[in-house]
Motif scaffolding. Structure first.
Motif, PDB file in Angstrom:
ATOM      1  N   PHE A  98       0.881  -1.170   0.000  1.00 55.33           N
ATOM      2  CA  PHE A  98       0.000   0.000   0.000  1.00 55.33           C
ATOM      3  C   PHE A  98       0.918   1.220   0.000  1.00 55.33           C
ATOM      4  O   PHE A  98       1.622   1.485   0.971  1.00 55.33           O
ATOM      5  CB  PHE A  98      -0.916  -0.002   1.222  1.00 55.33           C
ATOM      6  N   SER A  99       0.925   1.941  -1.123  1.00 56.32           N
ATOM      7  CA  SER A  99       1.962   2.941  -1.369  1.00 56.32           C
ATOM      8  C   SER A  99       1.412   4.343  -1.168  1.00 56.32           C
ATOM      9  O   SER A  99       0.357   4.676  -1.718  1.00 56.32           O
ATOM     10  CB  SER A  99       2.468   2.794  -2.807  1.00 56.32           C
ATOM     11  N   VAL A 100       2.135   5.146  -0.400  1.00 58.11           N
ATOM     12  CA  VAL A 100       1.653   6.502  -0.099  1.00 58.11           C
ATOM     13  C   VAL A 100       2.773   7.527  -0.243  1.00 58.11           C
ATOM     14  O   VAL A 100       3.965   7.202  -0.162  1.00 58.11           O
ATOM     15  CB  VAL A 100       1.083   6.598   1.337  1.00 58.11           C
ATOM     16  N   ALA A 101       2.348   8.772  -0.461  1.00 60.23           N
ATOM     17  CA  ALA A 101       3.289   9.898  -0.528  1.00 60.23           C
ATOM     18  C   ALA A 101       2.614  11.140   0.009  1.00 60.23           C
ATOM     19  O   ALA A 101       1.384  11.258   0.005  1.00 60.23           O
ATOM     20  CB  ALA A 101       3.708  10.140  -1.969  1.00 60.23           C
ATOM     21  N   THR A 102       3.449  12.067   0.465  1.00 60.21           N
ATOM     22  CA  THR A 102       2.989  13.435   0.720  1.00 60.21           C
ATOM     23  C   THR A 102       3.772  14.345  -0.226  1.00 60.21           C
ATOM     24  O   THR A 102       4.713  13.909  -0.878  1.00 60.21           O
ATOM     25  CB  THR A 102       3.231  13.853   2.185  1.00 60.21           C
ATOM     26  N   ALA A 103       3.391  15.611  -0.287  1.00 62.97           N
ATOM     27  CA  ALA A 103       4.059  16.546  -1.205  1.00 62.97           C
ATOM     28  C   ALA A 103       5.407  16.986  -0.637  1.00 62.97           C
ATOM     29  O   ALA A 103       5.571  17.106   0.565  1.00 62.97           O
ATOM     30  CB  ALA A 103       3.173  17.756  -1.425  1.00 62.97           C
ATOM     31  N   GLY A 104       6.349  17.233  -1.543  1.00 68.51           N
ATOM     32  CA  GLY A 104       7.637  17.806  -1.155  1.00 68.51           C
ATOM     33  C   GLY A 104       8.800  16.873  -1.387  1.00 68.51           C
ATOM     34  O   GLY A 104       8.624  15.649  -1.516  1.00 68.51           O
ATOM     35  N   CYS A 105       9.994  17.462  -1.455  1.00 69.16           N
ATOM     36  CA  CYS A 105      11.216  16.669  -1.622  1.00 69.16           C
ATOM     37  C   CYS A 105      12.407  17.514  -1.185  1.00 69.16           C
ATOM     38  O   CYS A 105      12.350  18.741  -1.231  1.00 69.16           O
ATOM     39  CB  CYS A 105      11.386  16.243  -3.085  1.00 69.16           C
ATOM     40  N   ASN A 106      13.486  16.842  -0.783  1.00 66.92           N
ATOM     41  CA  ASN A 106      14.670  17.585  -0.348  1.00 66.92           C
ATOM     42  C   ASN A 106      15.730  17.713  -1.438  1.00 66.92           C
ATOM     43  O   ASN A 106      16.827  18.190  -1.179  1.00 66.92           O
ATOM     44  CB  ASN A 106      15.260  16.974   0.930  1.00 66.92           C
ATOM     45  N   VAL A 107      15.414  17.254  -2.652  1.00 69.31           N
ATOM     46  CA  VAL A 107      16.279  17.509  -3.819  1.00 69.31           C
ATOM     47  C   VAL A 107      15.361  17.917  -4.975  1.00 69.31           C
ATOM     48  O   VAL A 107      14.134  17.936  -4.831  1.00 69.31           O
ATOM     49  CB  VAL A 107      17.150  16.275  -4.189  1.00 69.31           C
ATOM     50  N   ASN A 108      15.970  18.212  -6.120  1.00 66.02           N
ATOM     51  CA  ASN A 108      15.174  18.586  -7.289  1.00 66.02           C
ATOM     52  C   ASN A 108      15.810  17.945  -8.514  1.00 66.02           C
ATOM     53  O   ASN A 108      16.575  18.582  -9.246  1.00 66.02           O
ATOM     54  CB  ASN A 108      15.119  20.116  -7.428  1.00 66.02           C
ATOM     55  N   CYS A 109      15.507  16.671  -8.711  1.00 65.98           N
ATOM     56  CA  CYS A 109      16.116  15.920  -9.815  1.00 65.98           C
ATOM     57  C   CYS A 109      15.488  16.350 -11.142  1.00 65.98           C
ATOM     58  O   CYS A 109      14.259  16.376 -11.264  1.00 65.98           O
ATOM     59  CB  CYS A 109      15.889  14.423  -9.626  1.00 65.98           C
ATOM     60  N   LYS A 110      16.336  16.602 -12.107  1.00 62.86           N
ATOM     61  CA  LYS A 110      15.825  17.041 -13.410  1.00 62.86           C
ATOM     62  C   LYS A 110      15.059  15.929 -14.135  1.00 62.86           C
ATOM     63  O   LYS A 110      14.359  16.194 -15.099  1.00 62.86           O
ATOM     64  CB  LYS A 110      16.983  17.520 -14.287  1.00 62.86           C
ATOM     65  N   MET A 111      15.232  14.667 -13.669  1.00 64.53           N
ATOM     66  CA  MET A 111      14.554  13.553 -14.345  1.00 64.53           C
ATOM     67  C   MET A 111      13.357  13.060 -13.530  1.00 64.53           C
ATOM     68  O   MET A 111      12.828  11.985 -13.792  1.00 64.53           O
ATOM     69  CB  MET A 111      15.522  12.389 -14.592  1.00 64.53           C
ATOM     70  N   CYS A 112      12.935  13.831 -12.530  1.00 62.93           N
ATOM     71  CA  CYS A 112      11.902  13.345 -11.612  1.00 62.93           C
ATOM     72  C   CYS A 112      10.635  12.913 -12.365  1.00 62.93           C
ATOM     73  O   CYS A 112      10.112  13.661 -13.196  1.00 62.93           O
ATOM     74  CB  CYS A 112      11.549  14.431 -10.603  1.00 62.93           C
ATOM     75  N   GLN A 113      10.163  11.724 -12.047  1.00 63.84           N
ATOM     76  CA  GLN A 113       8.937  11.213 -12.680  1.00 63.84           C
ATOM     77  C   GLN A 113       7.686  11.632 -11.906  1.00 63.84           C
ATOM     78  O   GLN A 113       6.579  11.424 -12.370  1.00 63.84           O
ATOM     79  CB  GLN A 113       9.006   9.681 -12.772  1.00 63.84           C
ATOM     80  N   ASN A 114       7.877  12.175 -10.737  1.00 59.64           N
ATOM     81  CA  ASN A 114       6.737  12.556  -9.891  1.00 59.64           C
ATOM     82  C   ASN A 114       6.826  14.017  -9.477  1.00 59.64           C
ATOM     83  O   ASN A 114       6.454  14.392  -8.360  1.00 59.64           O
ATOM     84  CB  ASN A 114       6.701  11.661  -8.641  1.00 59.64           C
ATOM     85  N   TRP A 115       7.323  14.860 -10.387  1.00 56.50           N
ATOM     86  CA  TRP A 115       7.575  16.254 -10.035  1.00 56.50           C
ATOM     87  C   TRP A 115       6.285  16.995  -9.659  1.00 56.50           C
ATOM     88  O   TRP A 115       6.326  17.962  -8.915  1.00 56.50           O
ATOM     89  CB  TRP A 115       8.298  16.973 -11.176  1.00 56.50           C
ATOM     90  N   GLU A 116       5.143  16.516 -10.129  1.00 49.24           N
ATOM     91  CA  GLU A 116       3.890  17.220  -9.795  1.00 49.24           C
ATOM     92  C   GLU A 116       3.609  17.185  -8.292  1.00 49.24           C
ATOM     93  O   GLU A 116       2.900  18.031  -7.780  1.00 49.24           O
ATOM     94  CB  GLU A 116       2.681  16.596 -10.510  1.00 49.24           C
TER      95      GLU A 116
END
Ligand code: SF4
Length: 359
Positions: A98-116
């Motif tokens: 059961f997979s979950v996420a919240t918004a935000g990240c501590n890096v900014n990868c140019k290839m991010c697949q979940n940038w939204e």
């Protein structure tokens, strides 16, 4: 409809998010400084933050000299995924997470697949209130063996992840973390007492790549990998191979030698095919020959479990016994088509196969 938001609308309709205060809890791992400033000690950025300001990740805020997470139980993505999709290949194969996420990240990868969701502030995406016990119950209801903290960066929702892992364990549900590994030693050590497996996205084996493409640092990630092994945590590595940016032979050899020397032969390494995304839409998908070159570099160093990912049907999706070389877990995409491990050993030659196999 975005598939990851399906559960948010179909399974959690009664949990509409309006009251922000329920997401806000005092943060862990920070120190108070003069003039109501704080220094966050959760990840290696060590943001120093004025009153009423947020850290780089946008998910933590200084309010009057006390630091708060803004995303406890604030789930913006939820989905039931095969554990192989994370990917974990040696951790309860054939089960779902059961997979979950919240918004935000501590890096900014140019290839991010979940940038939204990774590159926005919590209030900029639709979220639902899903406290730890409800999350654990949902995982149980959907017959998931584990909760996976994934899609964005779970380090920035550390407090929620730690509480959810505890709630999951109370119901016999394990916790699997999918992270970039950009975290300080102390929170990592404490987290290892609560979760059951960690997959680290090692984004390259070069400091230049981390500076220019990730906006982070390589060294703390390597340190985290070594610490995970020392702490006995089941760990797998994924390396997304991006044409022209992290696909050199020297980099693959350097990675293979480092894994062998620092982590040992049994840590699975997944080389994953890149698809043009976010700020790297100008680059092509990874040629298969490049992925096979990466795998060959690790095979040459004797690593036991080296995979090629995002290439459905490739023989390197399966797990092979390091002794007799027979396929012990046969995979096609995320499907398990044959399982020949019994009590952690190869059914053909009794060689132990590293991993966590029994549910
Ligand atoms: S977790 Fe967020 S606030 Fe804390 S140091 Fe890292 S980026 Fe900064």
């Amino acid at each position: 409809m975005d598939r990851r938001h399906f559960l948010m609308t179909a399974a959690l309709p009664c949990l509409a998010a309006e009251d922000d205060s329920r997401y806000i809890k005092e943060a862990r791992f920070y120190e108070k400084l003069p003039y109501k400033k704080i220094r966050c000690k959760l990840c290696p950025r060590e943001c120093v933050i004025d009153d009423r300001e947020r850290g780089y990740c946008g998910a933590r805020e200084n309010r009057g000299g006390t630091y708060y997470t803004l995303v406890h139980s604030r789930v913006c993505s939820a989905h039931v995924d095969p554990i192989e999709k994370k990917p974990f290949f040696h951790f309860h194969p054939g089960t779902t997470a059961f997979s979950v996420a919240t918004a935000g990240c501590n890096v900014n990868c140019k290839m991010c697949q979940n940038w939204e969701i990774s590159q926005v502030r919590p209030e900029q995406v639709r979220s639902n209130y899903l406290p730890p016990r409800d999350l654990a119950r949902l995982a149980q209801q959907y017959r998931c063996a584990s909760i996976a903290y994934t899609y964005s960066e779970p380090v920035i929702f550390y407090e929620y992840m730690a509480d959810a892992a505890e709630a999951g364990h109370a119901l016999g549900i394990k916790s699997a973390v999918v992270t970039g590994g950009y975290v300080q030693p102390e929170p990592l050590r404490e987290l290892c007492g609560r979760v059951d497996a960690v997959k680290v996205d090692l984004k390259a084996f070069s400091t230049k790549f981390y500076q220019e493409v990730v906006n982070g640092e390589l060294k703390p990630v390597l340190n985290a990998l070594v610490a995970l092994r020392k702490l006995g945590m089941w760990t797998e590595i994924v390396y997304l191979v991006i044409p022209t940016l992290n696909d050199g032979d020297r980099e693959f050899q350097g990675l293979a030698r480092w894994v062998k020397a620092e982590l040992g032969l049994d840590v699975p390494v997944h080389f994953s095919r890149f698809h043009p995304e976010y700020l790297l839409k100008n680059l092509p998908p990874t040629p298969l020959a490049t992925l096979e070159r990466a795998k060959a570099a690790c095979d040459a160093e004797g690593l036991h479990y080296v995979y090629i990912g995002n290439v459905p049907g490739h023989p390197a999706e399966s797990t092979y016994c390091p002794k007799c070389r027979k396929a012990v877990v046969e995979r096609a995409g995320f499907d398990i088509q044959g399982m020949h491990i019994h009590k952690g050993k190869c059914r053909y030659c009794q060689q132990p196969i590293a991993g966590v196999w029994e549910v």
